[in-house]
Design an enzyme around this catalytic site. Structure first.
Site, PDB file in Angstrom:
ATOM      1  N   ASP A  40      82.493  69.820  57.895  1.00 32.49           N
ATOM      2  CA  ASP A  40      82.558  68.333  57.894  1.00 32.49           C
ATOM      3  C   ASP A  40      83.018  67.780  59.153  1.00 32.49           C
ATOM      4  OD1 ASP A  40      80.997  66.411  55.682  1.00 32.49           O
ATOM      5  OD2 ASP A  40      82.084  65.305  57.405  1.00 32.49           O
ATOM      6  N   ASP A  65      82.766  69.186  64.405  1.00 34.95           N
ATOM      7  CA  ASP A  65      81.465  68.171  64.822  1.00 34.95           C
ATOM      8  C   ASP A  65      80.577  69.296  65.541  1.00 34.95           C
ATOM      9  OD1 ASP A  65      79.821  66.410  66.189  1.00 34.95           O
ATOM     10  OD2 ASP A  65      81.454  65.342  67.342  1.00 34.95           O
ATOM     11  N   VAL A  66      79.283  68.738  64.614  1.00 36.37           N
ATOM     12  CA  VAL A  66      78.422  69.738  64.927  1.00 36.37           C
ATOM     13  C   VAL A  66      77.771  69.456  66.279  1.00 36.37           C
ATOM     14  CG1 VAL A  66      77.602  70.341  62.435  1.00 36.37           C
ATOM     15  CG2 VAL A  66      76.379  68.449  63.744  1.00 36.37           C
ATOM     16  N   SER A 145      62.987  65.344  56.518  1.00 40.15           N
ATOM     17  CA  SER A 145      62.746  64.256  55.811  1.00 40.15           C
ATOM     18  C   SER A 145      61.315  64.214  55.581  1.00 40.15           C
ATOM     19  CB  SER A 145      63.273  62.978  56.620  1.00 40.15           C
ATOM     20  OG  SER A 145      62.490  61.706  56.258  1.00 40.15           O
ATOM     21  N   TYR A 158      63.735  60.006  65.335  1.00 33.72           N
ATOM     22  CA  TYR A 158      64.186  60.655  64.126  1.00 33.72           C
ATOM     23  C   TYR A 158      63.009  61.644  63.694  1.00 33.72           C
ATOM     24  CZ  TYR A 158      65.789  60.774  59.282  1.00 33.72           C
ATOM     25  OH  TYR A 158      65.994  61.393  58.049  1.00 33.72           O
ATOM     26  N   LYS A 162      62.837  65.613  62.965  1.00 25.47           N
ATOM     27  CA  LYS A 162      62.698  66.106  61.721  1.00 25.47           C
ATOM     28  C   LYS A 162      61.315  66.855  61.641  1.00 25.47           C
ATOM     29  CE  LYS A 162      66.382  64.288  59.356  1.00 25.47           C
ATOM     30  NZ  LYS A 162      67.393  65.152  59.097  1.00 25.47           N
TER      31      LYS A 162
HETATM   32  N1  LIG Z   1      69.134  59.093  52.413  1.00 29.56           N
HETATM   33  C1  LIG Z   1      67.885  59.265  52.267  1.00 29.56           C
HETATM   34  O1  LIG Z   1      66.944  58.594  51.705  1.00 29.56           O
HETATM   35  C2  LIG Z   1      67.200  60.292  53.142  1.00 29.56           C
HETATM   36  C3  LIG Z   1      65.883  60.391  53.277  1.00 29.56           C
HETATM   37  C4  LIG Z   1      65.335  61.428  53.942  1.00 29.56           C
HETATM   38  C5  LIG Z   1      66.060  62.457  54.691  1.00 29.56           C
HETATM   39  N2  LIG Z   1      67.465  62.243  54.506  1.00 29.56           N
HETATM   40  C6  LIG Z   1      68.397  63.333  55.459  1.00 29.56           C
HETATM   41  O2  LIG Z   1      69.362  63.549  54.403  1.00 29.56           O
HETATM   42  C7  LIG Z   1      70.355  64.179  54.993  1.00 29.56           C
HETATM   43  C8  LIG Z   1      71.591  63.632  54.442  1.00 29.56           C
HETATM   44  O3  LIG Z   1      72.012  62.289  54.773  1.00 29.56           O
HETATM   45  P1  LIG Z   1      73.114  61.576  54.327  1.00 29.56           P
HETATM   46  O4  LIG Z   1      72.828  60.107  54.534  1.00 29.56           O
HETATM   47  O5  LIG Z   1      73.198  61.792  52.716  1.00 29.56           O
HETATM   48  O6  LIG Z   1      74.358  62.052  54.919  1.00 29.56           O
HETATM   49  P2  LIG Z   1      75.620  61.766  55.410  1.00 29.56           P
HETATM   50  O7  LIG Z   1      75.616  60.565  56.468  1.00 29.56           O
HETATM   51  O8  LIG Z   1      76.284  61.167  54.091  1.00 29.56           O
HETATM   52  O9  LIG Z   1      76.444  62.965  56.152  1.00 29.56           O
HETATM   53  C9  LIG Z   1      76.708  63.888  55.255  1.00 29.56           C
HETATM   54  C10 LIG Z   1      78.000  64.538  55.768  1.00 29.56           C
HETATM   55  O10 LIG Z   1      77.976  65.028  57.103  1.00 29.56           O
HETATM   56  C11 LIG Z   1      78.892  64.804  57.941  1.00 29.56           C
HETATM   57  N3  LIG Z   1      78.738  64.441  59.301  1.00 29.56           N
HETATM   58  C12 LIG Z   1      77.844  63.437  59.810  1.00 29.56           C
HETATM   59  N4  LIG Z   1      77.891  63.709  61.185  1.00 29.56           N
HETATM   60  C13 LIG Z   1      78.440  64.937  61.334  1.00 29.56           C
HETATM   61  C14 LIG Z   1      78.927  65.662  62.501  1.00 29.56           C
HETATM   62  N5  LIG Z   1      78.375  65.297  63.800  1.00 29.56           N
HETATM   63  N6  LIG Z   1      79.356  66.738  62.457  1.00 29.56           N
HETATM   64  C15 LIG Z   1      79.920  67.347  61.199  1.00 29.56           C
HETATM   65  N7  LIG Z   1      79.557  66.506  60.190  1.00 29.56           N
HETATM   66  C16 LIG Z   1      79.067  65.411  60.243  1.00 29.56           C
HETATM   67  C17 LIG Z   1      79.376  63.469  57.299  1.00 29.56           C
HETATM   68  O11 LIG Z   1      80.964  63.193  57.602  1.00 29.56           O
HETATM   69  C18 LIG Z   1      79.109  63.478  55.722  1.00 29.56           C
HETATM   70  O12 LIG Z   1      80.257  63.820  55.088  1.00 29.56           O
HETATM   71  C19 LIG Z   1      70.306  63.624  56.667  1.00 29.56           C
HETATM   72  O13 LIG Z   1      69.720  64.975  57.354  1.00 29.56           O
HETATM   73  C20 LIG Z   1      69.214  62.602  56.232  1.00 29.56           C
HETATM   74  O14 LIG Z   1      68.243  62.410  57.801  1.00 29.56           O
HETATM   75  C21 LIG Z   1      68.059  61.165  53.694  1.00 29.56           C
END
Ligand SMILES: NC(=O)c1ccc[n+]([C@@H]2O[C@H](COP(=O)([O-])OP(=O)(O)OC[C@H]3O[C@@H](n4cnc5c(N)ncnc54)[C@H](O)[C@@H]3O)[C@@H](O)[C@H]2O)c1
Length: 268
Positions: A40, A65-66, A145, A158, A162
């Site tokens: 993370d 950082d990815v 997504s 986005y 995806k």
């Molecule tokens: N929440 C929804 O309704 C929804 C719907 C469809 C898809 N998604 C997808 O679900 C996934 C998770 O979303 P989320 O909002 O729960 O994630 P989030 O923003 O909570 O991130 C998850 C973790 O990733 C880490 N992170 C973020 N950027 C980073 C980077 N550059 N390098 C390393 N670590 C990093 C963050 O610190 C966090 O701990 C995403 O791919 C999102 O597109 C979410």
């Protein structure tokens, strides 16, 4: 149950394992006896999750950082060295930029592709190279997504990124099955996460278009990710599994859906 999943004693790298869907995935993997590297950008998040499941399995928190290719490849190498030979990876990191297509700057387009699609390619290639070199099978799962499977108004870059994940795993399936490597997508619908928390009463009625009439939870996404990582999915590769309470399957005309639900009409 553990032997059904075949994850006991395995080692999985989770990118974005510090909170939300990634954290839920780490917890479920650990409950099945699987060792986890938790990568993370926020090290404190990865360390907290590692400490909380550390009594069950081996854990390795990694700060990365990815969006930094070299650091990402190095993090995969570190997980392989310090946790032990990897059996797979789950990636959950992703985010949408919002704005109209007509106004969209090229940099905004690229940013969405880097944080949703490109990093997954970089990490999956690194993991697959390690597996191939060891002659070991493996499973790779990314989070897309349902907006990659339909239009994504005002978050077009986005949606396109995806959608790219859904296509990319198909090619991975074709090129990497020879090495015993599977690759699949989990595509969430509307999910309650730390970034998009439940709004209580303010949320009532907001998800009427979802056949199951509610948002999903991070645990429900984790279950699908872990299924795809596990032996339960041993003959599944190149696929996208929507975890969306039926939203992609929903009837497109709102009024008919509502009326049908009330029993006013029986369908077309
Ligand atoms: N929440 C929804 O309704 C929804 C719907 C469809 C898809 N998604 C997808 O679900 C996934 C998770 O979303 P989320 O909002 O729960 O994630 P989030 O923003 O909570 O991130 C998850 C973790 O990733 C880490 N992170 C973020 N950027 C980073 C980077 N550059 N390098 C390393 N670590 C990093 C963050 O610190 C966090 O701990 C995403 O791919 C999102 O597109 C979410």
């Amino acid at each position: 149950m553990q032997s059904l999943f075949g994850l006991e004693g395995k080692r999985i790298l989770v990118l974005g394992g510090g909170q939300g869907m990634g954290e839920a995935t780490v917890r479920l993997l650990a409950s099945l006896g699987c060792h986890v590297a938790i990568a993370d950008r926020e090290l404190d998040r990865a360390e907290r999750v590692a400490a909380e499941v550390g009594g069950l399995v081996k854990t390795l928190p990694i700060a990365v950082d990815v969006l930094d290719d070299a650091a990402l490849v190095a993090a995969v190498g570190r997980a392989e060295r310090e946790l032990g030979p990897l059996d797979g990876m789950a990636t959950v990191i992703g985010m949408a930029g919002w704005g109209s297509l007509l106004e969209m700057e090229y940099e905004a387009w690229d940013a969405d592709h880097r944080r949703n699609l490109r990093y997954f390619f970089v990490a999956a290639q690194a993991v697959a190279r390690l597996l191939k070199a060891r002659g070991a099978p493996g499973s790779i799962v990314c989070v897309s997504s349902i907006d990659g499977a339909r239009s994504a108004p005002f978050h077009a870059s986005y949606g396109a990124a995806k959608a790219g994940l859904m296509n990319l795993v198909k090619t991975m399936a074709v090129e990497w099955s020879a090495y015993g490597i599977r690759a699949n997508v989990v595509a969430p619908g509307a999910i309650i996460t730390p970034r998009i928390p439940h709004l209580g009463d303010a949320e009532a009625g907001a998800f009427e278009r979802v056949p199951m009439l509610r948002r999903g939870t991070v645990d429900e996404i984790a279950k699908a990710i872990v299924f795809m990582l596990s032996d339960m999915a041993s003959y599944i590769t190149g696929q996208t599994l929507a975890v969306d309470g039926g939203l992609l399957a929903a009837y497109p005309i709102e009024m008919k859906e509502r009326e049908a639900r009330k029993g006013v009409i029986g369908g077309v």
